[in-house]
Design an enzyme around this catalytic site. Structure first.
Site, PDB file in Angstrom:
ATOM      1  N   TYR A  13      13.556  39.845  44.557  1.00 52.43           N
ATOM      2  CA  TYR A  13      12.668  39.160  44.128  1.00 52.43           C
ATOM      3  C   TYR A  13      11.382  39.488  42.960  1.00 52.43           C
ATOM      4  CZ  TYR A  13      12.693  34.910  46.911  1.00 52.43           C
ATOM      5  OH  TYR A  13      13.125  33.827  47.659  1.00 52.43           O
ATOM      6  N   GLN A  58      11.842  28.729  43.487  1.00 52.13           N
ATOM      7  CA  GLN A  58      12.660  27.623  43.853  1.00 52.13           C
ATOM      8  C   GLN A  58      12.833  26.665  42.458  1.00 52.13           C
ATOM      9  OE1 GLN A  58      11.635  26.889  48.258  1.00 52.13           O
ATOM     10  NE2 GLN A  58      12.080  28.548  48.753  1.00 52.13           N
ATOM     11  N   GLU A  66      13.539  24.785  49.438  1.00 52.74           N
ATOM     12  CA  GLU A  66      13.252  24.932  50.438  1.00 52.74           C
ATOM     13  C   GLU A  66      12.466  23.741  50.630  1.00 52.74           C
ATOM     14  OE1 GLU A  66      12.279  29.433  51.931  1.00 52.74           O
ATOM     15  OE2 GLU A  66      12.303  28.875  53.723  1.00 52.74           O
ATOM     16  N   GLU A  93      18.784  34.555  45.805  1.00 55.49           N
ATOM     17  CA  GLU A  93      16.931  34.488  46.351  1.00 55.49           C
ATOM     18  C   GLU A  93      16.963  34.908  44.951  1.00 55.49           C
ATOM     19  OE1 GLU A  93      14.436  34.081  49.339  1.00 55.49           O
ATOM     20  OE2 GLU A  93      16.372  32.722  50.741  1.00 55.49           O
ATOM     21  N   ASN A 138      20.434  33.350  56.740  1.00 58.81           N
ATOM     22  CA  ASN A 138      19.213  33.402  55.372  1.00 58.81           C
ATOM     23  C   ASN A 138      18.519  34.939  56.599  1.00 58.81           C
ATOM     24  OD1 ASN A 138      17.765  33.171  53.326  1.00 58.81           O
ATOM     25  ND2 ASN A 138      16.843  33.507  54.579  1.00 58.81           N
ATOM     26  N   GLU A 139      19.090  35.975  55.591  1.00 62.13           N
ATOM     27  CA  GLU A 139      18.023  36.843  55.632  1.00 62.13           C
ATOM     28  C   GLU A 139      17.430  37.256  57.325  1.00 62.13           C
ATOM     29  OE1 GLU A 139      14.192  36.930  53.378  1.00 62.13           O
ATOM     30  OE2 GLU A 139      15.057  36.728  52.161  1.00 62.13           O
TER      31      GLU A 139
HETATM   32  O1  AHR Z   1      10.954  31.875  49.073  1.00 63.77           O
HETATM   33  C1  AHR Z   1      11.288  32.436  50.124  1.00 63.77           C
HETATM   34  C2  AHR Z   1      11.496  32.971  50.692  1.00 63.77           C
HETATM   35  O2  AHR Z   1      11.759  34.434  50.528  1.00 63.77           O
HETATM   36  C3  AHR Z   1      12.194  32.621  51.740  1.00 63.77           C
HETATM   37  O3  AHR Z   1      12.373  31.838  52.787  1.00 63.77           O
HETATM   38  C4  AHR Z   1      12.734  33.436  52.108  1.00 63.77           C
HETATM   39  O4  AHR Z   1      14.457  33.795  52.123  1.00 63.77           O
HETATM   40  C5  AHR Z   1      12.799  35.327  51.178  1.00 63.77           C
HETATM   41  O5  AHR Z   1      12.157  36.064  52.058  1.00 63.77           O
END
Ligand code: AHR
Length: 538
Positions: free
Chosen positions: A287, A391, A59, A342, A206-207
């Site tokens: 995450y 990432q 990103e 992600e 995205n999200e």
């Molecule tokens: O990876 C960092 C961020 O985490 C991304 O931009 C977003 O999609 C997520 O919330």
């Protein structure tokens, strides 16, 4: 009677010495009757472990793109057309199957036209999601596609659904993929690329439930259908043999009723879809973070945090199972992939780094976190057919860290490299009683394992020992294979928070290992806090 008494004490001393030495042997190499019994059954092959499970995410965030990939054509750092050679070389060894770009939250504010044409003429814009810094737009469409070609990967583009329009996204795809002499294709040619590009995967937003526009599931669904309908890939080479660009819809970002409703809404619509829109994947973001704002340290942590973050990681299993079950109800043929685009560890940013740049270190714990996640995806390979770690460089759980001209490979990089043989291999079931590793109130499985057979017939076994202090003896029965030798690599480290630094880049680095195979039984010892990958060959 002095003599017998002397004999007795000699005997006693001898027994004590033998017991003591046995204790030492046990610490270094646990006895086999304590061994974790594993059965690898190659007679019952499972699903293909899609190579796309090893995808990356890059990103426009912090030093992920600028410095991490792009140093520009005038940089003294060795590069090819502005893209750094050391990073490309390191990534090639990972056989990166796809790279998701340009975001993340950045994608829903990205306007592709600002990133084409002569570099000097590109506008400076802002990156409000990530530190409000200047976005120079010098890494745009052509630079990304050049990078993809240099590392031998596939493009996974995220289009702007939040603040863009279907027209803007449709024109981007026409610009990229049209082979006919349209105005947009001619503009692409004038910018240096007459041939149409190949875009393998398209993320529709995205999200969009949060940074992508705070949409409800129903509202996003309408937007997704519109974009799915109008954003086309025209590259004739991609229409051959039924192949086409795969479209991925935004999916859930956690567990709970809100997310269940999101998955249900999209999958219900998919089941009842009309012919004029389609989707091939549903994303899932998860995450290892415990809670936001991320507060746990990436280095300098204690065993309580070590155990906590590993237990957080294992929650991925529940999320994947839950969403896969919902998808099964609407799509029993498993046509739609669950795309975990992600995932990774998200810690407090390193002291002294720019706010919003999400810079963190990467320890042996991250190597374990990577292996545990990949193993979960592989066990669900029939539904999870793509995943992207967050990432790739300098951001969150990165493969690579850079500091100006310097570059280092993280423990996570090493796991991805060790797992290359699992790309497109066939899942082979592994049964075992994992034992337990406990710390405080947390109890975790001590060992984790997956196996797969590659196209050449080689059987691969990955074993992870979560216990930070106890080695784990493993005794594996190998069924359906004539393997007589086992060799591979093992990754461990001196401490639970050992990292690679620019001064000491090889503190956490894989070492070659061989193990014994006799009469269809593999015996070995896993070091504490380690990941081992072995090839089992006749
Ligand atoms: O990876 C960092 C961020 O985490 C991304 O931009 C977003 O999609 C997520 O919330």
């Amino acid at each position: 009677m002095p003599v017998p008494s002397l004999r007795r004490s000699v005997r006693t001393v001898a027994v004590v010495v033998i017991l003591a030495s046995l204790t030492l042997v046990t610490a270094a190499q646990p006895q086999r009757d304590d061994a974790i019994a594993v059965t690898v059954d190659a007679t019952r092959p499972g699903a293909k472990i899609d190579r796309n499970l090893f995808g990356q995410f890059a990103e426009h965030l912090g030093k992920g793109i600028y410095e991490g990939i792009w140093v520009g054509p005038d940089s003294p750092i060795p590069h090819t057309r502005g893209i750094r050679n050391d990073v490309v070389g390191a990534l090639k060894a990972l056989k990166v199957p796809n790279v998701r770009w340009p975001g993340g939250c950045f994608a829903d504010e990205y306007h592709w036209r600002k990133g084409i044409g002569p570099l000097a003429a590109r506008p400076a814009t802002l990156n409000p999601n990530w530190g409000d810094v200047i976005e120079p737009n010098t890494f745009g469409t052509h630079e990304f596609m050049d990078f993809i070609e240099q590392i031998g990967s596939e493009a996974y583009l995220s289009i702007n659904v939040g603040s863009g329009t279907p027209q803007e996204a449709a024109e981007w795809l026409e610009y990229l993929t049209s082979a006919q002499p349209t105005a947009l294709a001619k503009e692409r040619a004038a910018n240096g690329h007459p041939e149409p590009y190949r875009i393998a995967y398209l993320g529709i937003g995205n999200e969009n439930w949060d940074c992508g526009g705070n949409m409800t599931a129903e509202y996003y669904l309408q937007q997704m259908k519109i974009h799915s309908r109008f954003v086309r890939n025209f590259n004739p080479a991609q229409q051959k043999d039924g192949a086409r660009m795969l479209k991925i819809a935004v999916g859930p970002g956690g567990d709970g009723p809100r997310w269940t409703e999101w998955t249900e809404t999209i999958m219900r619509a998919y089941k009842h879809r009309q012919w004029s829109w389609d989707m091939d994947g549903l994303s899932l973001h998860n995450y290892t973070v415990v809670r936001f704002p991320a507060a746990y340290k990436s280095v300098g942590f204690d065993e309580a945090d070590y155990a906590l973050l590993l237990s957080e990681t294992l929650k991925m299993e529940g999320l994947v199972s839950h969403n896969a079950a919902i998808m099964d109800a609407y799509d029993p043929q498993k046509r739609v992939a669950l795309v975990v685009d992600e995932w990774g560890a998200w810690y407090a940013q390193l002291p002294g780094t720019t706010p919003g740049f999400l810079a963190q270190q990467n320890s042996i714990r991250d190597a374990l976190i990577a292996a545990l996640n990949i193993n979960i995806f592989a066990r669900h390979a029939d539904r999870v057919r793509m995943a992207n770690i967050a990432q790739m460089i300098n951001v969150l759980q990165a493969m690579i860290l850079t500091d100006g001209p310097k570059m280092l490979l993280t423990p996570t990089y090493h796991v991805f490299r060790m797992y290359v043989p699992f790309q497109d291999a066939t899942f082979v079931p592994v049964a075992y009683d994992a034992g337990t590793y406990a710390h405080g109130a947390i109890t975790l499985p001590r060992v984790d394992a997956i196996a797969a057979r590659d196209a050449a017939g080689t059987l691969w076994l990955s074993l992870t020992n979560l216990d930070p202090t106890r080695p784990a003896a493993v005794s594996a029965r190998l069924v359906g294979t004539t393997a007589t030798s086992a060799s591979g690599e093992t990754l461990t480290a001196p401490a639970i928070d050992s990292v690679n630094t620019f001064e000491a880049p090889n503190t956490v680095t894989p070492k070659p290992v061989t193990a014994q195979v006799q009469d269809g039984r593999l015996t070995l010892t896993l070091a504490p806090k380690s990941v081992m990958v072995l090839a089992l060959r006749p």
